[in-house]
Design a protein around this motif. Structure first.
Motif, PDB file in Angstrom:
ATOM      1  N   LEU A 159       0.862  -1.180   0.000  1.00  0.00           N
ATOM      2  CA  LEU A 159       0.000   0.000   0.000  1.00  0.00           C
ATOM      3  C   LEU A 159       0.896   1.226   0.000  1.00  0.00           C
ATOM      4  CD1 LEU A 159      -2.759   1.520   0.320  1.00  0.00           C
ATOM      5  CD2 LEU A 159      -2.355   1.441   2.788  1.00  0.00           C
ATOM      6  N   ILE A 160       0.759   2.061  -1.026  1.00  0.00           N
ATOM      7  CA  ILE A 160       1.470   3.339  -1.066  1.00  0.00           C
ATOM      8  C   ILE A 160       0.602   4.378  -0.387  1.00  0.00           C
ATOM      9  CG2 ILE A 160       2.373   5.177  -2.546  1.00  0.00           C
ATOM     10  CD1 ILE A 160       2.791   3.038  -4.730  1.00  0.00           C
ATOM     11  N   PRO A 191       0.336  13.004  -7.116  1.00  0.00           N
ATOM     12  CA  PRO A 191       0.304  13.245  -8.569  1.00  0.00           C
ATOM     13  C   PRO A 191       1.701  13.313  -9.195  1.00  0.00           C
ATOM     14  CG  PRO A 191      -1.231  14.696  -7.435  1.00  0.00           C
ATOM     15  CD  PRO A 191      -0.432  14.007  -6.375  1.00  0.00           C
ATOM     16  N   LEU A 192       2.708  13.696  -8.425  1.00  0.00           N
ATOM     17  CA  LEU A 192       4.069  13.805  -8.961  1.00  0.00           C
ATOM     18  C   LEU A 192       4.778  12.457  -9.048  1.00  0.00           C
ATOM     19  CD1 LEU A 192       5.286  16.947  -6.944  1.00  0.00           C
ATOM     20  CD2 LEU A 192       4.738  16.872  -9.398  1.00  0.00           C
ATOM     21  N   TYR A 193       4.634  11.618  -8.012  1.00  0.00           N
ATOM     22  CA  TYR A 193       5.525  10.455  -7.919  1.00  0.00           C
ATOM     23  C   TYR A 193       4.862   9.100  -7.680  1.00  0.00           C
ATOM     24  CZ  TYR A 193       9.022  14.148  -7.490  1.00  0.00           C
ATOM     25  OH  TYR A 193       9.809  15.244  -7.723  1.00  0.00           O
ATOM     26  N   ALA A 216       4.549   3.138  -7.933  1.00  0.00           N
ATOM     27  CA  ALA A 216       3.682   1.976  -8.160  1.00  0.00           C
ATOM     28  C   ALA A 216       4.245   1.073  -9.253  1.00  0.00           C
ATOM     29  CB  ALA A 216       2.267   2.429  -8.509  1.00  0.00           C
ATOM     30  N   SER A 217       4.805   1.684 -10.292  1.00  0.00           N
ATOM     31  CA  SER A 217       5.377   0.887 -11.383  1.00  0.00           C
ATOM     32  C   SER A 217       6.526   0.020 -10.912  1.00  0.00           C
ATOM     33  CB  SER A 217       5.924   1.790 -12.498  1.00  0.00           C
ATOM     34  OG  SER A 217       4.893   2.502 -13.080  1.00  0.00           O
ATOM     35  N   LEU A 228      -1.754  -1.250  -3.795  1.00  0.00           N
ATOM     36  CA  LEU A 228      -2.850  -0.330  -3.500  1.00  0.00           C
ATOM     37  C   LEU A 228      -2.270   1.063  -3.284  1.00  0.00           C
ATOM     38  CD1 LEU A 228      -4.531  -2.552  -0.739  1.00  0.00           C
ATOM     39  CD2 LEU A 228      -5.334  -2.307  -3.107  1.00  0.00           C
ATOM     40  N   ARG A 229      -3.141   2.071  -3.367  1.00  0.00           N
ATOM     41  CA  ARG A 229      -2.689   3.450  -3.134  1.00  0.00           C
ATOM     42  C   ARG A 229      -3.715   4.215  -2.338  1.00  0.00           C
ATOM     43  NH1 ARG A 229      -0.935   6.190  -8.770  1.00  0.00           N
ATOM     44  NH2 ARG A 229      -0.943   4.178  -9.837  1.00  0.00           N
TER      45      ARG A 229
END
Lengths: 369, 369
Positions: A44-45, A53-55, A60-61, A71-72
């Motif tokens: 989970l990030i 939005p920046l990173y 995730a990649s 998950l985020r």
């Protein structure tokens, strides 16, 4: 993008809880930076609406190569959101996503995201692993290292939390390029801190490089982060749970926390409050006869050059010093209502001391706007 | 009243976190029972609106000899209040009362009070000491021992918590005299549990003494508490943080937690859900070919004689088994969505196993009201 990273490592020596801080460029996208995390488990990030939005997509990649499911969650941005309510958003995301006891949390953001993610990891199912990916200078040089996690209570900062060490800290210096100047200055407060408490040669270096640091010059930032982490690693390695020595890392924080709580969390950045707090703590040290006026002036001048406030906030127009004292009595270092201050006991050496209320009042009166 | 206590001690062997469980009569008022707590520091008694009026004054009196200041807080009574909101009441009391990092918390009540007080102690200023003074049979034989602390989340029981060992556990058998019969039966579920997982001779003894236990006969209660604590001490001493073995103490709890969450926390007492849950887990063990029908019948009969439900609740009228499965997939023992059950692997021996969904559905269909 991996394969182009360049980094150094600083080890935090804590027996079976030991881990590395990787410091360098290109680390965000480098799979090798995350090798301490259990492969195959979920991730989970946790990030915020500014950093996400920046990173978050890039993180995730790279994590998708290691984890079965990534998950985020994005939390609102700011110290005023370091609360139960935000923490519960993390738990909701974990339980809603079916996260089990082997899930790894990733804190992608500054000190607030790191502290909350770490505390969520400490508590979820009584403890799951987490990784710090600090994106502010302040988090890279201080808050992401050492396992202190917490949320705020209206009556005091960081009052509810846990000691929970991360699996790894990944400091990608490239992400500092997107940091607003005000946040960069806030981070410099925690860099400067290490000088007077532990290493006057480092203070000399900061003075010589303060303009390069404010200009985000890579070599200067790399050295500042590395040396800060080395000093912190040394202190934390000796006293993980703040039985004594570790308290010196809180230089400037007793006054600073009072400013943050007194002004309302988020009004001042943490590093700004620590900047003014260090001036007040230095002034108190002088009042106790431990350092001379030239030392206080030197430190004040550097804090100013870092773009930080050097005067404390007026947090109560009727009885400002009284309000500071009231807030500082709930400081975690206080005992039986007696406030204990981190003072400079000669340049490069810190100590923890009580001080007479009258002297503390004088310092506050002299140092506030 | 001190000086008239009589007690035995069971040691929980955990290196520098080792502590004693004192079991006996007259302990509530005995200063010697609290000698593990730091003298001079503040104390906060956490209790609930049921237990507080009966015992808080007596505990406060004896603690006043040891502590500089004794604060008190009463929480609402019931599993449905094992929440963030109640936990925050404890933090408010601590910060409002000027409690410092050396403050000792006292949990005076059943499992809910113990779990919440322990978790508050784990988190307040990143950890303060606490003492368990369990007033229910369930808390004396199980929940107050071993350092598991937690609160519930709407999606799962005990999902947010910490391992935090108490300084001492004080089991005064006299206080069980005021326990309502329904609560006494709930406690017997956790006593019975220790037989099939670890000690069939103890199961024989419980069968022979179940009427004496329900009648609150002192000698029978004393033995039940002591033997239960000995078995728990042995398991926890080997596996404090549930890396493996400790999970066997959760026999009946996977199904039981689904009943509690599915019915709404507080509708069934925890021990009641564990009673029906043990029947379901025994039936599952039979379905896996690990025990025979006679064993399941024997255990079911004893659970019934203890005054406990032997059939699970219907928690969803459309797809009851499906709802159980859904709730059990967030169990802390689950991994990657696979539920892991504590089963009886022959009388007196437990194991942790996955099971085919089809079999689990059969068991639920067969075992629910």
């Amino acid at each position: 993008m991996h394969g182009f990273s360049s980094s150094e490592r600083v080890r935090i020596p804590l027996d079976d809880r030991s881990y590395d801080i990787a410091i360098g460029t290109g680390l965000l996208d480098d799979p090798a930076a995350y090798e301490a995390a259990r492969p195959g488990s979920q991730a989970l990030i946790v990030t915020n609406t500014t950093v996400g939005p920046l990173y978050a997509e890039r993180l995730a990649s790279v994590l998708a190569r290691r984890h079965a499911k990534v998950l985020r969650i994005e939390l609102p941005d700011g110290e005023q959101y370091k609360t139960w309510e935000s923490l519960n958003l993390i738990f909701d995301a974990l339980l809603g996503g079916g996260a089990d006891r082997k899930t790894t949390l990733y804190a992608l953001g500054g000190g607030v995201v790191g502290d909350m993610t770490g505390f969520a990891a400490a508590c979820y199912m009584r403890g799951v692993p987490f990784v710090q990916v600090p994106t502010t200078l302040l988090a890279q040089v201080d808050s992401s290292v050492g396992g202190k996690t917490a949320i705020n209570h209206p009556l005091g900062k960081n009052m509810i939390g846990a000691f929970h060490q991360p699996l790894a800290v990944v400091c990608d210096l490239d992400v500092l390029k997107t940091l607003p100047p005000r946040e960069l200055s806030a981070g410099l407060a925690e860099v400067i801190k290490y000088g007077p408490i532990a290493d006057m040669a480092f203070l000399d270096w900061i003075e010589a490089n303060i303009d390069a640091l404010r200009a985000c010059e890579p070599a200067a930032l790399a050295h500042a982060v590395k040396r800060s982490c080395q000093i912190k690693a040394d202190v934390v390695g000796q006293d993980e749970r703040e039985a004594g020595l570790r308290a010196i890392l809180n230089f400037g924080h007793t006054f600073g926390h009072a400013i943050e709580a007194g002004m309302g969390y988020g009004a001042w950045l943490h590093g700004e409050a620590v900047g003014a707090g260090m001036v007040m703590a230095a002034e108190l040290s002088r009042g106790l006869g431990l350092v001379d006026a030239a030392f206080v002036q030197r430190l004040t001048r550097l804090i100013q050059r870092a773009g930080l406030p050097t005067r404390g906030a007026v947090i109560d127009t009727h009885d400002n010093a009284g309000r500071y004292l009231q807030l500082m009595r709930v400081d975690k270092k206080a005992e039986g209502g007696e406030i204990r201050f981190v003072v400079i006991d000669g340049p490069g050496r810190a100590a923890v001391r009580a001080a007479p209320d009258a002297l503390v009042r004088q310092v506050i009166d002299r140092c506030c706007a």
